[in-house]
Design an enzyme around this catalytic site. Structure first.
Site, short mmCIF file in Angstrom:
data_model
loop_
_atom_site.label_atom_id
_atom_site.label_comp_id
_atom_site.label_asym_id
_atom_site.label_seq_id
_atom_site.Cartn_x
_atom_site.Cartn_y
_atom_site.Cartn_z
N GLU A 82 1.14 8.63 11.35
CA GLU A 82 0.19 7.93 10.47
C GLU A 82 -0.07 8.83 9.26
O GLU A 82 -0.73 9.86 9.36
CB GLU A 82 -1.12 7.65 11.21
N GLU A 91 0.71 -0.72 3.88
CA GLU A 91 0.94 0.69 4.16
C GLU A 91 2.22 1.19 3.49
O GLU A 91 3.20 1.57 4.16
CB GLU A 91 0.98 0.91 5.69
N HIS A 115 3.23 -2.87 8.87
CA HIS A 115 2.00 -3.38 8.23
C HIS A 115 2.16 -3.29 6.71
O HIS A 115 2.43 -2.21 6.17
CB HIS A 115 0.79 -2.58 8.69
#
Length: 292
Positions: free
Chosen positions: A269, A63, A60
């Protein structure tokens, strides 16, 4: 930027040629950029009988911590080789493959619209939302919904709409970026994969397509044991996607790597809510450190 990433890969090779391979391309993106990879090991130009490990960043494109973190790790390994026991042991007994930017097209679109950071393009740059759309950052296919394992299982874990941020594409592996990741994975024998994203302070393991769906018990225990070790210092929440982010995903990289290729695959994450997608410059090193 994409160009600076390429320069960093070149610099790593120049400074540490005994443990860093020349950069190599696994293929090209929709807009023709190379998807660069690099290998770190004690014999980087040889194919040794050692376990292969894969690290990916930037599925993505909003990010950037997902690849800043990887460069920090690569430099830590190189600077500490034959000095620090753990770094030396890793490089002497593993073949580590890094693909820092799976989606450079999206990153450079963000750079064009917001050169100081903050661009919210997430997907790749395929036109999917209509040429008259005034918000073309909604264009694109979510590469992390484009893998074949339970692709399109339902419209909650991915979207059939071309303007959605989780648009899965018109078929599994419809995008060159995911096709080349697939081909590269299938060309090696990866035992472990870490597919980095940001943000939420999480460590996610399969499966994500349906609540309360887990790997077979022996593998499930491996995910829990490894994940518990990996989160003991940074305190990230460990679990499946539904247990951590709270929603299902289908056609996702982890699920495909484990479900079809048998790789123990995690998604870290990076960063908390206050960091967001574009953390302040002075947060980059602390976030990388907590993932080291």
């Amino acid at each position: 930027t994409f160009e600076e990433m390429v320069e960093q890969l070149y610099a790593l090779r120049q400074e540490y040629p005994h443990i860093v391979s020349p950069k190599f391309s696994i293929g090209t993106t929709l807009e023709g950029r190379n998807i660069w990879g690099i290998k770190l090991s004690d014999h980087p130009s040889s194919n040794e009988a050692e376990p292969d490990v894969l690290y990916t960043g930037m599925h993505h494109s909003r990010e950037p911590m997902s690849y800043m973190n990887l460069f920090y790790f690569m430099y830590w390994l190189c600077e500490n080789y034959e000095i620090e026991e753990l770094a030396t042991n890793i490089l002497n007994n593993r073949e580590l493959f890094f693909i820092p930017m799976v989606n450079p097209d999206g990153l450079m679109y963000n750079y064009d619209i917001a050169p100081n950071g903050g661009g919210m393009q997430r997907k790749n740059r395929r036109e999917t939302c209509g040429s008259d759309n005034n918000y073309d950052q909604w264009d694109g296919i979510d590469l992390n919904r484009n893998y074949s394992f339970y692709w399109g299982y339902d419209d909650y874990g991915s979207s059939p709409s071309g303007c959605s941020q989780t648009y899965r594409g018109f078929s599994p592996f419809s995008e060159p970026e995911t096709q080349y990741i697939r081909n590269f994975v299938q060309s090696r024998d990866f035992k472990i994969a870490l597919n980095y994203h940001s943000y939420s302070n999480l460590l996610i393991y399969p499966f994500g397509w349906e609540p309360e769906t887990y790997p077979p018990e022996d593998d499930h225990q491996i995910f829990i044991e490894f994940g518990t070790d990996m989160t003991q210092y940074n305190g990230y929440l460990l679990g499946t996607g539904i247990e951590t982010v709270g929603y299902t995903v289908n056609g996702e990289a982890n699920d495909w790597m484990y479900g079809e290729e048998g790789i123990i695959a995690f998604t870290p994450e990076i960063g908390g809510f206050s960091d967001g997608f574009w953390p302040a410059t002075n947060r980059i090193v602390p976030l990388a450190e907590e993932n080291l």
